[in-house]
Design a protein around this motif. Structure first.
Motif, mmCIF file in Angstrom:
data_model
loop_
_atom_site.group_PDB
_atom_site.id
_atom_site.type_symbol
_atom_site.label_atom_id
_atom_site.label_comp_id
_atom_site.label_asym_id
_atom_site.label_seq_id
_atom_site.Cartn_x
_atom_site.Cartn_y
_atom_site.Cartn_z
ATOM 1 N N LEU A 23 0.837 -1.201 0.000
ATOM 2 C CA LEU A 23 0.000 0.000 0.000
ATOM 3 C C LEU A 23 0.873 1.252 0.000
ATOM 4 N N ARG A 24 1.928 1.230 0.789
ATOM 5 C CA ARG A 24 2.855 2.370 0.835
ATOM 6 C C ARG A 24 3.465 2.620 -0.542
ATOM 7 N N PHE A 25 3.874 1.546 -1.213
ATOM 8 C CA PHE A 25 4.440 1.680 -2.555
ATOM 9 C C PHE A 25 3.404 2.231 -3.524
ATOM 10 N N ARG A 31 0.541 8.733 -6.383
ATOM 11 C CA ARG A 31 0.686 10.058 -5.785
ATOM 12 C C ARG A 31 -0.593 10.512 -5.091
ATOM 13 N N VAL A 32 -1.064 9.641 -4.218
ATOM 14 C CA VAL A 32 -2.245 9.965 -3.424
ATOM 15 C C VAL A 32 -1.813 10.115 -1.973
ATOM 16 N N ARG A 33 -2.315 11.145 -1.348
ATOM 17 C CA ARG A 33 -2.002 11.382 0.061
ATOM 18 C C ARG A 33 -3.076 10.684 0.895
ATOM 19 N N PRO A 34 -2.653 9.814 1.807
ATOM 20 C CA PRO A 34 -3.645 9.087 2.603
ATOM 21 C C PRO A 34 -4.250 9.976 3.684
ATOM 22 N N PRO A 35 -5.449 9.628 4.138
ATOM 23 C CA PRO A 35 -5.968 10.312 5.322
ATOM 24 C C PRO A 35 -4.991 10.115 6.479
ATOM 25 N N GLN A 36 -4.999 11.041 7.423
ATOM 26 C CA GLN A 36 -3.993 11.040 8.486
ATOM 27 C C GLN A 36 -3.939 9.719 9.247
ATOM 28 N N SER A 37 -5.085 9.147 9.579
ATOM 29 C CA SER A 37 -5.084 7.907 10.360
ATOM 30 C C SER A 37 -4.480 6.753 9.563
ATOM 31 N N VAL A 38 -4.805 6.683 8.279
ATOM 32 C CA VAL A 38 -4.251 5.619 7.423
ATOM 33 C C VAL A 38 -2.751 5.828 7.247
ATOM 34 N N GLY A 39 -2.355 7.060 7.001
ATOM 35 C CA GLY A 39 -0.938 7.361 6.826
ATOM 36 C C GLY A 39 -0.114 7.019 8.053
ATOM 37 N N GLN A 40 -0.608 7.399 9.229
ATOM 38 C CA GLN A 40 0.119 7.075 10.460
ATOM 39 C C GLN A 40 0.261 5.573 10.638
ATOM 40 N N PHE A 41 -0.828 4.842 10.381
ATOM 41 C CA PHE A 41 -0.794 3.381 10.513
ATOM 42 C C PHE A 41 0.231 2.784 9.556
ATOM 43 N N VAL A 42 0.173 3.185 8.302
ATOM 44 C CA VAL A 42 1.062 2.618 7.274
ATOM 45 C C VAL A 42 2.516 2.937 7.584
ATOM 46 N N TYR A 43 2.798 4.198 7.889
ATOM 47 C CA TYR A 43 4.192 4.582 8.099
ATOM 48 C C TYR A 43 4.761 4.016 9.399
ATOM 49 N N GLN A 44 3.983 4.012 10.464
ATOM 50 C CA GLN A 44 4.494 3.476 11.727
ATOM 51 C C GLN A 44 4.722 1.972 11.650
ATOM 52 N N LEU A 45 3.884 1.279 10.890
ATOM 53 C CA LEU A 45 4.034 -0.169 10.785
ATOM 54 C C LEU A 45 5.148 -0.576 9.825
ATOM 55 N N SER A 46 5.548 0.314 8.924
ATOM 56 C CA SER A 46 6.522 -0.087 7.904
ATOM 57 C C SER A 46 7.865 0.628 7.974
ATOM 58 N N ASP A 47 7.974 1.700 8.734
ATOM 59 C CA ASP A 47 9.241 2.449 8.785
ATOM 60 C C ASP A 47 10.416 1.610 9.255
ATOM 61 N N TRP A 48 10.196 0.666 10.147
ATOM 62 C CA TRP A 48 11.288 -0.145 10.683
ATOM 63 C C TRP A 48 12.034 -0.904 9.589
ATOM 64 N N LEU A 49 11.349 -1.196 8.466
ATOM 65 C CA LEU A 49 11.981 -1.920 7.374
ATOM 66 C C LEU A 49 12.339 -0.995 6.216
ATOM 67 N N VAL A 50 11.470 -0.041 5.925
ATOM 68 C CA VAL A 50 11.676 0.822 4.756
ATOM 69 C C VAL A 50 12.864 1.757 4.944
ATOM 70 N N LEU A 51 12.991 2.359 6.103
ATOM 71 C CA LEU A 51 14.075 3.332 6.307
ATOM 72 C C LEU A 51 15.464 2.706 6.163
ATOM 73 N N PRO A 52 15.742 1.525 6.763
ATOM 74 C CA PRO A 52 17.062 0.911 6.507
ATOM 75 C C PRO A 52 17.256 0.498 5.042
ATOM 76 N N LEU A 53 16.190 0.034 4.387
ATOM 77 C CA LEU A 53 16.315 -0.348 2.986
ATOM 78 C C LEU A 53 16.580 0.858 2.092
ATOM 79 N N ARG A 54 16.072 2.014 2.465
ATOM 80 C CA ARG A 54 16.315 3.228 1.672
ATOM 81 C C ARG A 54 17.789 3.621 1.696
#
Length: 179
Positions: A23-25, A31-54
């Motif tokens: 979903l993040r990809f 190029r759609v901006r998620p609603p705040q609650s969806v965005g927070q959920f997606v980013y908080q759940l995936s940052d632990w893997l995405v940020l090191p991979l970046r």
């Protein structure tokens, strides 16, 4: 019995994590901006893997770290489920992972199509409805050019659901028929 419980737990956790990464990809691709609650959920759940991979693969127009992360989750889940049973045949594990990855991509699109249909029937002005519509639009737009609405009913989501199901079966047959 314990193996089936283990498989269920691994599949549940992996499908949620990989689904969030996909979903993040896709949010970045369309190029759609998620609603705040969806965005927070997606980013908080995936940052632990995405940020090191970046750090390993800096993104350009697309968030490749999210896509690669989703595939890594699928691969690790297949290794956890099949790895100890198949004498670690990496070719088989890789093929099963590719098939599962493609299935989850298609199932994610199917889920957003069904969500959009439910919103259109129940509450087309729901806060998430425009977000879901924006996720589906790039897939439905080409079909809407070919398939006109019949009596005010848009059949393109139904056609896309059928095409996605066909794609899952064809890719599975090709992966395991060829190899």
């Amino acid at each position: 019995m314990l193996h089936s419980i283990f498989t269920m737990i691994v599949n549940a956790v992996a499908s949620i994590l990989a689904g969030v990464l996909l979903l993040r990809f896709w949010m970045q691709v369309v190029r759609v901006r998620p609603p705040q609650s969806v965005g927070q959920f997606v980013y908080q759940l995936s940052d632990w893997l995405v940020l090191p991979l970046r750090r390993l693969m800096p993104g350009g127009r697309h968030d490749w770290a999210s896509l690669v992360g989703a595939f890594l989750i699928v691969l690790l889940s297949i290794i956890a489920i099949l790895g100890w049973q198949t004498n670690f045949d990496f070719k088989l594990i890789f093929l099963v992972s590719l098939e599962r990855f493609f299935e989850w991509i298609c199932y994610g699109f199917m889920a957003t199509l069904i969500l959009e249909a439910v919103f259109s029937w129940v509450n087309p002005h729901a806060p998430l409805a425009p977000f879901v519509r924006a996720l589906n639009d790039p897939l439905l737009r080409p079909l809407r050019r070919i398939i006109p609405p019949l009596g005010g009913v848009d059949l393109s989501p139904l056609v896309l659901l059928i095409l996605l199901q066909i794609a899952v079966r064809v890719v599975g047959a090709l992966l395991f028929g060829v190899f």
